[in-house]
Design a protein around this motif. Structure first.
Motif, short mmCIF file in Angstrom:
data_model
loop_
_atom_site.label_atom_id
_atom_site.label_comp_id
_atom_site.label_asym_id
_atom_site.label_seq_id
_atom_site.Cartn_x
_atom_site.Cartn_y
_atom_site.Cartn_z
N MET A 1 23.20 -40.03 -29.44
CA MET A 1 23.56 -39.47 -28.14
C MET A 1 24.63 -40.35 -27.49
O MET A 1 24.56 -41.57 -27.56
CB MET A 1 22.33 -39.39 -27.24
N SER A 2 25.62 -39.72 -26.89
CA SER A 2 26.72 -40.48 -26.28
C SER A 2 26.25 -41.22 -25.04
O SER A 2 25.28 -40.84 -24.39
CB SER A 2 27.86 -39.53 -25.92
N THR A 3 26.96 -42.29 -24.71
CA THR A 3 26.68 -43.06 -23.50
C THR A 3 27.45 -42.46 -22.34
O THR A 3 28.67 -42.29 -22.40
CB THR A 3 27.10 -44.52 -23.69
N LYS A 4 26.73 -42.09 -21.29
CA LYS A 4 27.36 -41.53 -20.11
C LYS A 4 27.81 -42.66 -19.17
O LYS A 4 27.38 -43.82 -19.29
CB LYS A 4 26.37 -40.63 -19.36
N VAL A 5 28.69 -42.30 -18.24
CA VAL A 5 29.11 -43.26 -17.22
C VAL A 5 27.88 -43.83 -16.50
O VAL A 5 27.79 -45.04 -16.25
CB VAL A 5 30.07 -42.59 -16.23
N SER A 6 26.92 -42.98 -16.18
CA SER A 6 25.71 -43.44 -15.48
C SER A 6 24.94 -44.44 -16.33
O SER A 6 24.39 -45.43 -15.80
CB SER A 6 24.84 -42.26 -15.11
N ASP A 7 24.88 -44.20 -17.65
CA ASP A 7 24.21 -45.16 -18.53
C ASP A 7 24.91 -46.51 -18.49
O ASP A 7 24.26 -47.57 -18.48
CB ASP A 7 24.21 -44.64 -19.98
N HIS A 8 26.22 -46.47 -18.50
CA HIS A 8 26.98 -47.72 -18.52
C HIS A 8 26.81 -48.49 -17.22
O HIS A 8 26.73 -49.73 -17.23
CB HIS A 8 28.46 -47.46 -18.78
N ILE A 9 26.75 -47.78 -16.09
CA ILE A 9 26.55 -48.46 -14.81
C ILE A 9 25.25 -49.27 -14.82
O ILE A 9 25.23 -50.45 -14.46
CB ILE A 9 26.54 -47.45 -13.65
N LEU A 10 24.18 -48.63 -15.28
CA LEU A 10 22.89 -49.34 -15.33
C LEU A 10 22.92 -50.48 -16.35
O LEU A 10 22.35 -51.56 -16.10
CB LEU A 10 21.77 -48.37 -15.66
N ALA A 11 23.58 -50.24 -17.48
CA ALA A 11 23.69 -51.31 -18.48
C ALA A 11 24.46 -52.50 -17.92
O ALA A 11 24.10 -53.66 -18.17
CB ALA A 11 24.37 -50.78 -19.74
N ARG A 12 25.50 -52.22 -17.15
CA ARG A 12 26.30 -53.31 -16.58
C ARG A 12 25.49 -54.08 -15.54
O ARG A 12 25.60 -55.30 -15.42
CB ARG A 12 27.59 -52.77 -15.97
N VAL B 1 31.50 -37.40 -12.36
CA VAL B 1 31.92 -38.58 -13.12
C VAL B 1 30.69 -39.25 -13.74
O VAL B 1 30.76 -39.77 -14.87
CB VAL B 1 32.69 -39.56 -12.22
N GLN B 2 29.58 -39.24 -13.04
CA GLN B 2 28.35 -39.84 -13.60
C GLN B 2 27.96 -39.21 -14.94
O GLN B 2 27.37 -39.87 -15.79
CB GLN B 2 27.20 -39.66 -12.60
N GLU B 3 28.32 -37.92 -15.12
CA GLU B 3 27.91 -37.19 -16.33
C GLU B 3 28.93 -37.28 -17.46
O GLU B 3 28.66 -36.80 -18.57
CB GLU B 3 27.70 -35.71 -15.97
N LEU B 4 30.09 -37.88 -17.20
CA LEU B 4 31.12 -37.98 -18.24
C LEU B 4 30.70 -38.97 -19.32
O LEU B 4 29.96 -39.92 -19.06
CB LEU B 4 32.45 -38.43 -17.64
N ASP B 5 31.20 -38.75 -20.54
CA ASP B 5 31.01 -39.74 -21.60
C ASP B 5 31.77 -41.00 -21.24
O ASP B 5 32.93 -40.94 -20.80
CB ASP B 5 31.51 -39.20 -22.94
N TYR B 6 31.12 -42.13 -21.44
CA TYR B 6 31.78 -43.39 -21.11
C TYR B 6 32.76 -43.78 -22.20
O TYR B 6 32.46 -43.70 -23.40
CB TYR B 6 30.76 -44.52 -20.94
N SER B 7 33.94 -44.20 -21.78
CA SER B 7 34.93 -44.78 -22.70
C SER B 7 35.50 -46.01 -22.01
O SER B 7 35.89 -45.95 -20.85
CB SER B 7 36.03 -43.78 -23.04
N PRO B 8 35.53 -47.14 -22.70
CA PRO B 8 35.95 -48.39 -22.06
C PRO B 8 37.46 -48.44 -21.87
O PRO B 8 38.21 -47.67 -22.50
CB PRO B 8 35.49 -49.45 -23.05
N PRO B 9 37.93 -49.32 -21.02
CA PRO B 9 39.38 -49.52 -20.90
C PRO B 9 39.94 -50.03 -22.22
O PRO B 9 39.28 -50.79 -22.94
CB PRO B 9 39.51 -50.56 -19.78
N THR B 10 41.14 -49.59 -22.53
CA THR B 10 41.77 -49.98 -23.80
C THR B 10 42.86 -51.00 -23.55
O THR B 10 43.22 -51.31 -22.40
CB THR B 10 42.36 -48.74 -24.49
#
Length: 605
Positions: free
Chosen positions: A1-12, A165-174
């Motif tokens: 399952m892909s990581t959502k923006v919301s998932d990344h916020i909590l992970a951070r 935006v919370q529901e978007l797939d997370y992609s890191p800065p490149t």
């Protein structure tokens, strides 16, 4: 399952060792709520009863842990509700991060439901960092800078995340143009002044014969250095209320709080000194400091934005209090503890005797000063204290002696009603192994404290030490404002604005599985405190206190007291005649220093 923006916020947040987020749900953060479920509730979502209370809990957590407090709320009304608690954090220089939802990007500008211009709304309270995340690549930088700025500048920051935006797939800065990568971590540092500035400060302090020190919360980490400095200079030390727990009150030269809620020894320390050192405080009331041409003065503060205010300081030292004092102390000359220091210690000892006499004054039904004075000897050495705004703050300031590892705080600069109960709830998540006590008026308890008992009821069984005591000073009056009207405006109590209903606070606590007792006689006070301190769950004490006991400031003149008594006569109180006859005599007994009718307020005839 892909990581959502919301998932990344909590992970951070987890990467930053954030363990709790004080919050309330709403559809503007549905994406985050789903992510919390996927993350097995880490960091833990602590459910308040209201977003303002969530913010206050984050402030209490930050104040008593030294770590960043994090709160979250939905878009529109939820984000608005956070504001009062966030302003409390900003004005008291406490690191708090707010994460708030927003309507979908596609609806912005369309007068959509719950659409509020949050960047404009938060522009002041989160002035150091307030950003809206519109694409995934803005993360993790937005979270990192919010936390790092909150810590570094001891302030409020905000991250706004639209619902879509919370529901978007997370992609890191490149590694690309207009991308902003980020990294974790804070750098420890302790700024210090230049040697030239330290030498100038030493010259001022060495030249003084009557040195006074005023400390605030910025001196909390420099307790040993302040004690050493007071010994070297033969100085007395007064404390701004936010710094009440920065130095123990059982030291004989610590004169206690300063200001309207302060002590007479602190007032006289400032009135009579020839040299002033302020450490880690932005205490705002110049009238409680020496006359502007009276004392040579030095200030130490870590924030260059906050130096040079309040008094015409001769030397401003920008630096960490502990590190600065460590470099300053070797340059100071040891002074003999002569008449100045002896007077300070004598006046301070006498003040505590006066406090005992004030607490012993008869009242109907209970003297509120006795309620708090009786607690003083019973306090556990590791207790965490919070006082709400109002007359309860007066008694907290004057009757409780900080010792051991005790901590205490209140809404120092905003002086808002309502943070007492949520502060201690936040404190219990910071230190679940320590007892906590909130001292609140019945006005603050009715405003929001009762609802937050439900929050305590939800979580208390998880705390190693279940003791969370809420002491309600129940006088059916918004007492502080009533006395301000009388003393400052000569106005009687305006009952439609001041009188509030009697509420069975202890009964309410018991109805939701907590414990409590109502106290209506002075002889029951100590037993109630003992019962609460031995309780196996949160405990509410409903103290029926006398609204006619005045929170007299230490510099009060008999003219002001007489004005207050005269104002009472204009009202409809059945007890007006008694108050008129007895108030002046009662206060005269309680105030040290004889009559104070003439001359500078607080001076002897």
């Amino acid at each position: 399952m892909s990581t959502k923006v919301s998932d990344h916020i909590l992970a951070r947040l987890r990467d930053w060792d954030v363990e709790h987020v004080f919050a309330y749900a709403g559809d503007g953060i549905n994406g985050l709520l789903a992510a919390w479920e996927r993350a097995d509730n880490k960091p833990r979502f602590i459910q308040a009863r209201h977003e303002e209370m969530a913010a206050f809990q984050a402030v209490g957590y930050a104040k008593f842990s030294g770590r960043v407090g994090v709160c979250a709320a939905t878009s529109g009304p939820g984000a608005i509700h956070l504001l009062n608690g966030l302003y409390d954090a900003k004005l008291d220089h406490v690191p708090v991060v707010a994460i708030v939802g927003q309507t979908n990007r596609s609806a912005m500008g369309g007068s959509y439901q719950q659409e509020v211009d949050l960047q404009s709304l938060y522009k002041d309270v989160a002035s150091d960092f307030c950003e809206m995340v519109t694409v995934p690549e803005q993360l993790p930088n937005a979270i990192d800078r919010a936390i790092r700025t909150a810590y570094g500048r001891r302030t409020v920051t905000a991250v706004i995340v639209p619902a879509d935006v919370q529901e978007l797939d997370y992609s890191p800065p490149t590694h690309a143009f207009k991308m902003v990568p980020s990294s974790l971590g804070l750098a420890s540092y302790a700024p210090v002044p230049t040697e030239d500035d330290l030498a100038r400060a030493a010259e001022v302090l060495n030249a003084g014969e009557k040195v006074a020190v005023l400390i605030g919360q910025g001196a909390r980490g420099a307790r040993a250095e302040v004690e050493r400095l007071a010994d070297v200079l033969g100085a007395g030390v007064a404390k701004a209320l936010l710094g009440k727990d920065a130095l123990p009150d059982d030291l004989p030269y610590v004169t206690g709080a300063i200001g309207l809620l302060g002590t007479r020894p602190s007032y006289e320390l400032m009135r009579d000194c020839d040299t002033l050192l302020v450490v880690g405080s932005s205490f705002p009331y110049t009238q409680f400091m020496p006359e502007l041409d009276q004392a040579r003065a030095v200030q130490i503060d870590i924030d260059p934005h906050m130096v040079g205010m309040r008094y015409p300081f001769e030397v401003n030292l920008v630096g960490d209090a502990k590190a600065t004092l460590q470099r300053l102390l070797p340059q100071l000359k040891t002074k003999k503890h002569g008449n100045w220091r002896k007077k300070i210690e004598k006046d301070t000892a006498r003040w505590w005797e006066v406090m005992e006499r004030r607490a012993a004054v008869e009242a109907d039904p209970i003297n509120p000063e006795y309620v708090i004075h009786a607690l003083d000897a019973l306090l556990p050495d590791d207790v965490i204290l919070a006082a709400d705004s109002g007359s309860s703050a007066n008694w907290y300031a004057r009757h409780l002696r900080i010792r051991g590892t005790m901590r205490g705080s209140l809404s120092g600069t905003l002086a808002t009603m309502g943070p007492g109960v949520p502060y201690v709830i936040g404190a219990k998540f910071a230190h679940p192994e320590r007892p906590a006590i909130a001292l609140v008026g019945d006005g603050a308890m009715q405003m929001n404290g009762m609802a937050e008992l439900i929050t305590a009821g939800k979580y208390w069984s998880e705390w190693q030490d279940p003791r969370l005591i809420v002491a309600v000073l129940n006088n059916q009056d918004l007492n502080q404002v009533t006395w301000e009207m009388r003393a400052m405006s000569g106005a009687p109590q305006f009952l439609p604005s001041q009188a509030i209903p009697d509420v069975p606070y202890a009964d309410f606590a018991r109805s939701i599985g907590l414990d409590g007792v109502r106290v209506e006689k002075p002889g029951e006070v100590v037993d109630a405190w003992r019962k609460a301190l031995a309780a196996d769950r949160p405990f509410v004490i409903d103290f029926r206190t006398d609204p006619a006991v005045p929170p007299i400031p230490p510099h009060a003149s008999l003219d002001q007291i007489e004005a207050a008594a005269t104002a009472i006569l204009k009202g409809d109180s059945d007890r007006a005649a008694m108050v008129k006859q007895g108030l002046k005599a009662k206060v005269q007994e309680m105030l040290p220093g004889g009559k104070h009718r003439h001359g500078r307020p607080g001076s002897k005839d």
